[in-house]
Design a protein around this motif. Structure first.
Motif, PDB file in Angstrom:
ATOM      1  N   PHE A 140      83.953  23.518  30.240  1.00 45.17           N
ATOM      2  CA  PHE A 140      83.361  22.645  31.309  1.00 45.17           C
ATOM      3  C   PHE A 140      84.275  22.219  32.423  1.00 45.17           C
ATOM      4  O   PHE A 140      85.650  22.591  32.267  1.00 45.17           O
ATOM      5  CB  PHE A 140      82.680  21.541  30.939  1.00 45.17           C
ATOM      6  N   LEU A 198      73.064  30.536  28.482  1.00 43.60           N
ATOM      7  CA  LEU A 198      73.579  28.979  28.778  1.00 43.60           C
ATOM      8  C   LEU A 198      73.620  28.060  27.639  1.00 43.60           C
ATOM      9  O   LEU A 198      74.330  27.285  27.200  1.00 43.60           O
ATOM     10  CB  LEU A 198      72.552  28.195  29.905  1.00 43.60           C
ATOM     11  N   LEU A 199      72.803  28.554  26.707  1.00 41.32           N
ATOM     12  CA  LEU A 199      72.889  27.828  25.298  1.00 41.32           C
ATOM     13  C   LEU A 199      74.013  28.201  24.341  1.00 41.32           C
ATOM     14  O   LEU A 199      74.650  27.350  23.772  1.00 41.32           O
ATOM     15  CB  LEU A 199      71.689  28.182  24.271  1.00 41.32           C
ATOM     16  N   THR A 229      79.395  33.848  29.965  1.00 38.37           N
ATOM     17  CA  THR A 229      79.889  32.481  29.821  1.00 38.37           C
ATOM     18  C   THR A 229      81.256  32.428  29.967  1.00 38.37           C
ATOM     19  O   THR A 229      81.646  31.366  30.492  1.00 38.37           O
ATOM     20  CB  THR A 229      79.746  32.053  27.926  1.00 38.37           C
ATOM     21  N   MET A 261      80.079  15.985  26.220  1.00 35.67           N
ATOM     22  CA  MET A 261      78.949  16.449  26.820  1.00 35.67           C
ATOM     23  C   MET A 261      78.022  15.134  26.906  1.00 35.67           C
ATOM     24  O   MET A 261      76.672  15.339  27.593  1.00 35.67           O
ATOM     25  CB  MET A 261      78.167  17.419  25.534  1.00 35.67           C
ATOM     26  N   GLY A 265      76.458  15.093  31.398  1.00 37.83           N
ATOM     27  CA  GLY A 265      75.689  15.392  30.087  1.00 37.83           C
ATOM     28  C   GLY A 265      74.022  15.704  30.658  1.00 37.83           C
ATOM     29  O   GLY A 265      73.690  16.674  30.361  1.00 37.83           O
ATOM     30  N   TYR A 320      76.863  29.293  26.000  1.00 41.33           N
ATOM     31  CA  TYR A 320      77.884  28.277  26.962  1.00 41.33           C
ATOM     32  C   TYR A 320      77.935  26.925  26.313  1.00 41.33           C
ATOM     33  O   TYR A 320      79.377  26.478  26.197  1.00 41.33           O
ATOM     34  CB  TYR A 320      77.767  28.470  28.219  1.00 41.33           C
ATOM     35  N   LEU A 321      76.869  26.260  26.342  1.00 43.39           N
ATOM     36  CA  LEU A 321      76.838  25.115  25.852  1.00 43.39           C
ATOM     37  C   LEU A 321      77.448  24.805  24.380  1.00 43.39           C
ATOM     38  O   LEU A 321      78.090  23.685  24.025  1.00 43.39           O
ATOM     39  CB  LEU A 321      75.680  24.214  25.946  1.00 43.39           C
ATOM     40  N   GLY A 373      81.182  24.879  24.415  1.00 46.51           N
ATOM     41  CA  GLY A 373      81.657  23.544  24.773  1.00 46.51           C
ATOM     42  C   GLY A 373      81.445  22.511  23.704  1.00 46.51           C
ATOM     43  O   GLY A 373      82.448  21.574  23.542  1.00 46.51           O
ATOM     44  N   ALA A 374      80.303  22.646  22.923  1.00 43.52           N
ATOM     45  CA  ALA A 374      80.075  21.733  21.797  1.00 43.52           C
ATOM     46  C   ALA A 374      81.283  22.056  20.864  1.00 43.52           C
ATOM     47  O   ALA A 374      81.618  20.868  20.007  1.00 43.52           O
ATOM     48  CB  ALA A 374      78.855  21.628  21.241  1.00 43.52           C
ATOM     49  N   LEU A 429      74.421  19.266  32.405  1.00 42.71           N
ATOM     50  CA  LEU A 429      74.408  20.331  31.468  1.00 42.71           C
ATOM     51  C   LEU A 429      73.371  20.663  30.782  1.00 42.71           C
ATOM     52  O   LEU A 429      73.111  21.915  30.898  1.00 42.71           O
ATOM     53  CB  LEU A 429      75.587  19.964  30.257  1.00 42.71           C
ATOM     54  N   ALA A 430      72.350  19.792  30.490  1.00 45.66           N
ATOM     55  CA  ALA A 430      71.094  20.097  30.172  1.00 45.66           C
ATOM     56  C   ALA A 430      70.238  20.714  31.382  1.00 45.66           C
ATOM     57  O   ALA A 430      69.504  21.544  31.112  1.00 45.66           O
ATOM     58  CB  ALA A 430      70.300  18.962  29.762  1.00 45.66           C
TER      59      ALA A 430
END
Length: 208
Positions: free
Chosen positions: A96, A82-83, A41, A109, A114, A85-86, A89-90, A117-118
């Protein structure tokens, strides 16, 4: 349970590159996977902030990093990375490309990026799936899988952006400028992974 030499070779060949370094099982394997994901990440953050001028567009190296991470880690650890990493960010961390300048956290996001990112998660899943099947040894097979991963990313990014600004503008600004640069990154990633395997074989790895 017995396993003959041919079956053993196939089992070794189907493992992603990261399997060479991971303990076989137990808490040490989980700990190693966590620290690998955490380190990845950081790499994703750096790649998002790194810009390369390619024609009229300033491109980040993030999709290249995602493809390489997923192809190295395999599908499960790639998706988990990746989850994570998101999730960073959340929580408001500036991981990002447009943070913190254009906002942070869930508000960012939910904005124009958005869908992309998904799409990062979908991209990691597809590239990691290919690596789990040994396609990361073959540049043509890996390139094919990575093209599908790239298409999934673009589809999700375009779809969400079209909701926000309309399909025409989403195509013009969210897809077209990135086609050639991202194809270059796919080609680069598809060549680097088999090269890494060839180097390791030259050094005597993996030992089965």
């Amino acid at each position: 349970m017995s396993m003959d030499g041919g079956t053993m070779s196939l089992a070794i060949a189907a493992r992603p590159l990261v399997s060479i370094t991971l303990p076989e099982r137990g808490y040490r394997r989980l700990a190693a996977q966590f620290f690998l994901a955490l380190g990845a990440t950081l790499l994703l953050t750096l790649s998002a902030k790194t810009k390369v001028v390619l024609g009229p567009v300033d491109m980040s190296l993030q999709t290249l990093a995602i493809l390489l991470i997923a192809a190295t880690f395999g599908m499960r650890l790639g998706i988990a990375t990746l989850l994570l990493y998101l999730a960073e960010g959340a929580m408001g961390l500036p991981v990002f490309q447009g943070t913190p300048e254009k906002g942070i956290g869930l508000a960012y996001m939910a904005g124009p990026t958005g869908g992309y990112l998904a799409g990062f998660v979908a991209m990691a899943a597809i590239a990691g799936w290919a690596a789990d099947r040994g396609w990361d040894r073959n540049p043509l097979k890996l390139a094919g899988a990575m093209l599908v991963a790239e298409a999934a990313l673009m589809t999700l990014g375009f779809a969400w952006l079209a909701v926000l600004i309309g399909a025409d503008k989403a195509w013009q600004f969210g897809v077209v400028p990135f086609i050639v640069p991202d194809l270059i990154k796919v080609a680069l990633a598809a060549c680097l992974m088999p090269a890494a395997w060839a180097l390791l074989r030259g050094l005597g790895f993996p030992r089965g």
